[in-house]
Design a protein around this motif. Structure first.
Motif, PDB file in Angstrom:
ATOM      1  N   PRO A 142       0.737  -1.440  -0.115  1.00 29.37           N
ATOM      2  CA  PRO A 142       0.173   0.038  -0.032  1.00 29.37           C
ATOM      3  C   PRO A 142       0.955   1.103   0.215  1.00 29.37           C
ATOM      4  CG  PRO A 142      -1.000  -1.931   1.278  1.00 29.37           C
ATOM      5  CD  PRO A 142       0.927  -2.363   1.129  1.00 29.37           C
ATOM      6  N   PHE A 143       0.975   2.118  -1.001  1.00 30.88           N
ATOM      7  CA  PHE A 143       1.580   3.881  -0.660  1.00 30.88           C
ATOM      8  C   PHE A 143       0.836   4.315   0.268  1.00 30.88           C
ATOM      9  CE2 PHE A 143       1.868   7.834  -1.877  1.00 30.88           C
ATOM     10  CZ  PHE A 143       3.414   7.613  -2.121  1.00 30.88           C
ATOM     11  N   PRO A 144       1.029   4.458   1.908  1.00 28.99           N
ATOM     12  CA  PRO A 144       1.685   5.684   2.189  1.00 28.99           C
ATOM     13  C   PRO A 144       0.651   7.298   1.833  1.00 28.99           C
ATOM     14  CG  PRO A 144       3.259   4.860   2.441  1.00 28.99           C
ATOM     15  CD  PRO A 144       3.481   4.935   0.820  1.00 28.99           C
ATOM     16  N   ARG A 145       0.062   7.246   1.802  1.00 30.27           N
ATOM     17  CA  ARG A 145      -1.107   8.411   1.323  1.00 30.27           C
ATOM     18  C   ARG A 145      -0.791   9.879   2.171  1.00 30.27           C
ATOM     19  NH1 ARG A 145      -2.277   4.353  -0.515  1.00 30.27           N
ATOM     20  NH2 ARG A 145      -3.979   4.427  -2.136  1.00 30.27           N
ATOM     21  N   ILE A 146       0.225   9.840   2.759  1.00 30.78           N
ATOM     22  CA  ILE A 146       0.819  10.548   3.844  1.00 30.78           C
ATOM     23  C   ILE A 146       2.290  11.219   2.423  1.00 30.78           C
ATOM     24  CG2 ILE A 146       2.929   9.980   4.551  1.00 30.78           C
ATOM     25  CD1 ILE A 146       3.080  11.539   6.894  1.00 30.78           C
ATOM     26  N   PHE A 147       2.286  10.326   1.729  1.00 33.02           N
ATOM     27  CA  PHE A 147       3.598  10.469   0.811  1.00 33.02           C
ATOM     28  C   PHE A 147       2.408  11.279  -0.690  1.00 33.02           C
ATOM     29  CE2 PHE A 147       6.162   8.512   3.740  1.00 33.02           C
ATOM     30  CZ  PHE A 147       6.785   9.210   3.996  1.00 33.02           C
ATOM     31  N   ALA A 148       0.782  11.537  -0.814  1.00 31.18           N
ATOM     32  CA  ALA A 148       0.864  11.428  -2.524  1.00 31.18           C
ATOM     33  C   ALA A 148       1.080  13.019  -2.771  1.00 31.18           C
ATOM     34  CB  ALA A 148      -1.219  11.824  -1.912  1.00 31.18           C
ATOM     35  N   ALA A 149       1.261  13.884  -1.768  1.00 33.41           N
ATOM     36  CA  ALA A 149       2.226  15.235  -2.252  1.00 33.41           C
ATOM     37  C   ALA A 149       3.151  14.943  -3.281  1.00 33.41           C
ATOM     38  CB  ALA A 149       2.194  16.043  -1.872  1.00 33.41           C
ATOM     39  N   VAL A 150       4.235  14.289  -2.967  1.00 30.33           N
ATOM     40  CA  VAL A 150       5.443  13.690  -3.492  1.00 30.33           C
ATOM     41  C   VAL A 150       5.379  12.649  -4.322  1.00 30.33           C
ATOM     42  CG1 VAL A 150       7.133  12.246  -3.768  1.00 30.33           C
ATOM     43  CG2 VAL A 150       6.469  13.314  -1.271  1.00 30.33           C
ATOM     44  N   ALA A 151       3.822  11.624  -4.686  1.00 31.44           N
ATOM     45  CA  ALA A 151       3.907  11.427  -5.942  1.00 31.44           C
ATOM     46  C   ALA A 151       3.189  11.680  -7.597  1.00 31.44           C
ATOM     47  CB  ALA A 151       2.754  10.256  -5.417  1.00 31.44           C
TER      48      ALA A 151
END
Length: 393
Positions: free
Chosen positions: A296-305
């Motif tokens: 699962p991708f950590p949503r806390i890093f959504a801005a990075v993605a």
């Protein structure tokens, strides 16, 4: 540096068992951002700070900021994944070459043309107006070589516009990182040509095949980079689904991630003497493990993605001339010894480049689909409604 398509994955319900998960696409986007930042950090450190002076306490910083070449390798592998995916899905379509080349050129030129203009303007300002010593490479930076002034002319501009830098012409001005765009472009051509020759799914494009052979002969090093690029294709075409528990997949992924980090660290410490194919292979295996683990991708890093998806190419294409100008203004006649003042300048340069790249992306890169639509209308009068947002990516 890489010119890759957007990463909107289909809904999970539409995915067949071997298809990447949506989280995997987000991981790839985040890795794009990381690769671009690695390149930025490397160039900023080289232009702001003096070389490593032997102090053990500085090893982590200098090691972490010595990975510019590694960042490009990561971009090549990621590009191989995305572009081969696009080609494999659409190579049998009637208008494949028209749609594919239009999409690739729109994607590249939408960013490259304004980046060339911006870089040229910044170089002219620093070299001919401010007369900064940094532009004469009087401070010992390793990222600069040759005369910048001799690379600011119309033939070099056109050569970079046609993706022949390092093949038929030098890179534009100070913007050395543009070398990889020429490699990328020809990989975009080589892969579908090779697949057509092998599969005979359509008539062989003899002109492109001949041109590809000429480019390879003019710069043999492009071939070695293609081997790295094809590793991304292997991850895309040959998914590995080990019959093990999810926990074992995570442990396997962790082990490979540590191996990747160790390889990258060793490459930085050894000043990039580890062959690119070795670094690329370890990264490709790690990507295969990440795909299989469906982490699962950590949503806390959504801005990075999001940044990686929308602005990493802009950051790669624009950062160097801006780093050179800002560092040249701050350094004076010599690069900084490691210390608080140098770190403040280094941080300011990094932030400025990221902010400028994001604004640049919102102005130019964001309009890639509009540019593609207009190119198709110009070529064959295609109606805008017939051009799909992700159609040829």
């Amino acid at each position: 540096m890489r010119a890759a398509p957007t990463s909107v994955a289909p809904p999970a319900s539409q995915l067949h068992p071997e298809a990447p998960s949506q989280d995997f696409y987000l991981w790839l986007d985040a890795l794009r951002a990381l690769a671009a930042l690695v390149v930025l950090f490397s160039h900023a450190r080289d232009l702001v700070f003096q070389d490593f002076d032997g102090r053990w306490s500085l090893i982590p910083f200098y090691l972490a900021t010595s990975l510019g070449r590694t960042g490009v390798i990561l971009f090549f592998v990621l590009s191989g994944f995305w572009i081969s995916k696009s080609v494999d899905a659409r190579i049998v379509q009637p208008n494949f070459w028209r749609d594919y080349l239009t999409a690739r050129l729109a994607r590249l030129w939408t960013v490259l043309i304004p980046a060339l203009m911006l870089g040229g303007a910044l170089d002219y300002l620093g070299l001919f107006v401010l007369h900064l010593p940094a532009y004469q490479n009087l401070m010992g930076a390793h990222s600069l070589s040759g005369s910048i002034a001799e690379r600011l002319n119309a033939p070099v501009f056109v050569g970079n516009l046609l993706f022949t830098q390092t093949i038929l012409s030098p890179v534009w001005g100070s913007n050395g990182p543009l070398w990889s765009l020429a490699y990328e472009f020809w990989y975009y051509i080589w892969y579908p040509v090779i697949m057509i020759v092998i599969s005979r799914k359509r008539s062989i494009p003899w002109v492109l095949l001949g041109l590809s052979l000429v480019i390879a002969a003019l710069n043999v090093s492009v071939l070695f980079g293609f081997g790295v690029w094809l590793l991304g294709m292997a991850v895309q075409r040959f998914p590995f689904e080990p019959n093990i528990t999810p926990r074992a997949k995570y442990l396997w992924l962790l082990g490979l991630t540590l191996l990747l980090l160790g390889t990258i660290a060793a490459n930085g410490a050894a000043k990039a003497v580890i062959p690119d194919i070795v670094v690329g292979t370890v990264f490709a295996i790690q990507l295969a493990a990440l795909r299989a683990a469906r982490l699962p991708f950590p949503r806390i890093f959504a801005a990075v993605a999001s940044f990686g998806r929308s602005a990493s190419f802009s950051l790669y294409a624009t950062h160097f001339p801006l780093v050179l100008l800002l560092a040249g203004l701050a350094d004076g006649n010599a690069r900084f010894a490691f210390g608080a003042k140098g770190l403040a300048v280094f941080t300011a340069v990094i932030v400025a480049c990221v902010v400028v790249a994001y604004a640049f992306a919102m102005i130019f890169e964001k309009r890639t689909d509009v540019v593609r639509t207009q190119m198709l209308k110009f070529i064959e009068g295609v109606k805008p409604g017939l051009v799909r947002t992700r159609g040829a990516d």
